[in-house]
Design a protein around this motif. Structure first.
Motif, mmCIF file in Angstrom:
data_model
loop_
_atom_site.group_PDB
_atom_site.id
_atom_site.type_symbol
_atom_site.label_atom_id
_atom_site.label_comp_id
_atom_site.label_asym_id
_atom_site.label_seq_id
_atom_site.Cartn_x
_atom_site.Cartn_y
_atom_site.Cartn_z
ATOM 1 N N TRP A 102 0.809 -1.215 0.000
ATOM 2 C CA TRP A 102 0.000 0.000 0.000
ATOM 3 C C TRP A 102 0.841 1.263 0.000
ATOM 4 O O TRP A 102 0.345 2.345 -0.278
ATOM 5 N N GLY A 103 2.126 1.147 0.285
ATOM 6 C CA GLY A 103 2.969 2.337 0.338
ATOM 7 C C GLY A 103 3.758 2.504 -0.942
ATOM 8 O O GLY A 103 3.667 1.715 -1.860
ATOM 9 N N GLY A 104 4.548 3.533 -1.008
ATOM 10 C CA GLY A 104 5.456 3.714 -2.130
ATOM 11 C C GLY A 104 4.825 4.398 -3.317
ATOM 12 O O GLY A 104 3.962 5.254 -3.181
ATOM 13 N N ASN A 105 5.230 4.005 -4.493
ATOM 14 C CA ASN A 105 4.873 4.659 -5.737
ATOM 15 C C ASN A 105 3.462 4.326 -6.192
ATOM 16 O O ASN A 105 3.045 3.179 -6.155
ATOM 17 N N ARG A 106 2.733 5.332 -6.648
ATOM 18 C CA ARG A 106 1.406 5.087 -7.216
ATOM 19 C C ARG A 106 1.494 4.758 -8.695
ATOM 20 O O ARG A 106 0.592 4.185 -9.262
ATOM 21 N N TYR A 107 2.580 5.148 -9.320
ATOM 22 C CA TYR A 107 2.743 4.946 -10.753
ATOM 23 C C TYR A 107 3.758 3.848 -11.013
ATOM 24 O O TYR A 107 4.660 3.605 -10.214
ATOM 25 N N THR A 108 3.605 3.222 -12.164
ATOM 26 C CA THR A 108 4.528 2.165 -12.544
ATOM 27 C C THR A 108 5.910 2.750 -12.749
ATOM 28 O O THR A 108 6.065 3.748 -13.440
ATOM 29 N N PRO A 109 6.916 2.113 -12.158
ATOM 30 C CA PRO A 109 8.276 2.639 -12.322
ATOM 31 C C PRO A 109 8.764 2.546 -13.767
ATOM 32 O O PRO A 109 8.373 1.655 -14.516
ATOM 33 N N LEU A 110 9.620 3.481 -14.132
ATOM 34 C CA LEU A 110 10.272 3.464 -15.437
ATOM 35 C C LEU A 110 11.672 2.913 -15.251
ATOM 36 O O LEU A 110 12.346 3.229 -14.275
ATOM 37 N N ALA A 111 12.095 2.090 -16.199
ATOM 38 C CA ALA A 111 13.446 1.532 -16.166
ATOM 39 C C ALA A 111 14.209 2.110 -17.349
ATOM 40 O O ALA A 111 13.722 2.098 -18.485
ATOM 41 N N PHE A 112 15.415 2.608 -17.082
ATOM 42 C CA PHE A 112 16.235 3.235 -18.114
ATOM 43 C C PHE A 112 17.472 2.375 -18.369
ATOM 44 O O PHE A 112 18.182 2.017 -17.435
ATOM 45 N N THR A 113 17.710 2.058 -19.636
ATOM 46 C CA THR A 113 18.934 1.352 -20.003
ATOM 47 C C THR A 113 20.080 2.357 -19.999
ATOM 48 O O THR A 113 19.872 3.554 -19.779
ATOM 49 N N GLU A 114 21.280 1.874 -20.275
ATOM 50 C CA GLU A 114 22.447 2.762 -20.301
ATOM 51 C C GLU A 114 22.231 3.911 -21.288
ATOM 52 O O GLU A 114 22.543 5.061 -20.994
#
Length: 171
Positions: free
Chosen positions: A76-88
Motif C-alpha cells: 500500500w505504500g510507495g509509488n502510485r505509478y509504474t516505475p520506469l526503467a532506463f537502459t544505459e
C-alpha cells in the motif's frame, strides 16, 4: 583521478538486471540527481520521442511485485505509478532532458559505472572461456597419456610372450 560526486558502489547498487538488460529505475535516478521523481517523469514524458523502447520501458505488474518483494516494501505504500526503467542509453539521454550541471556530472559517472560493469562481465566471460579451453586440453592430455601407457603395456606383454632370441656371433 576524476572527481566523483557519489561513490561508484552507490551507483552500481542501483543497477538492476530486468528483461535481460542492465537498467536503473526512475526513483533511483531522481534520488541521484537530487530531484523529485515526478519532475524526472514529467521531463521524460515531455520528451518521450527521445526514449524509444530500447532506452526506457515501464515495468509490468509482475516485475513491480518482484522488486517490491526484494525491497521489502508494503503493497500500500510507495509509488502510485509504474516505475520506469532506463537502459544505459536511456540514462545517457536523460542528460539532454535534465539540463542541470549536477545531472550532467552524475550521468557521466553513471555511464562510467555501466562501462566498468561491462568490462568486468567481458573479463569474466573471457576467463571462463580460457578455463574451459585448458580443461579440454587437459582431458586430451589425459587420454593421450592413457593411450601411451596402453601401448607400453602391450609392448611389455609382447616382450614377455616372445621366446628369447638365440644369440648370434662368436662364442
Amino acid at each position: 583521478m576524476e572527481n566523483t560526486i557519489i561513490p561508484n558502489e552507490v551507483i552500481s547498487d542501483k543497477i538492476y538486471f530486468i528483461r535481460n538488460q542492465k537498467v536503473m529505475l526512475d526513483k533511483d535516478l531522481a534520488e541521484l540527481y537530487s530531484i523529485e521523481n515526478k519532475q524526472l517523469k514529467r521531463q521524460v514524458k515531455r520528451n518521450i520521442e527521445r526514449f524509444p523502447a530500447d532506452f526506457m520501458f515501464e515495468l509490468n505488474k509482475r516485475e513491480v511485485e518482484i522488486l517490491r518483494s526484494q525491497f521489502g516494501t508494503s503493497s500500500w505504500g510507495g509509488n502510485r505509478y509504474t516505475p520506469l526503467a532506463f537502459t544505459e542509453q536511456g540514462v545517457a539521454m536523460l542528460s539532454s532532458v535534465l539540463n542541470s550541471a549536477t545531472a550532467i556530472k552524475i550521468n557521466i559517472q553513471i555511464i562510467r559505472v555501466f562501462t566498468k560493469i561491462r568490462e568486468v562481465v567481458t573479463d569474466t566471460i573471457n576467463l571462463k572461456l580460457e578455463i574451459e579451453e585448458i580443461r579440454k586440453k587437459l582431458n586430451n592430455h589425459d587420454k593421450n597419456i592413457e593411450l601411451v601407457f596402453n601401448y607400453l603395456d602391450e609392448l611389455m606383454e609382447k616382450q614377455e610372450n616372445t621366446e628369447p632370441r638365440k644369440k648370434i656371433g662368436y662364442k
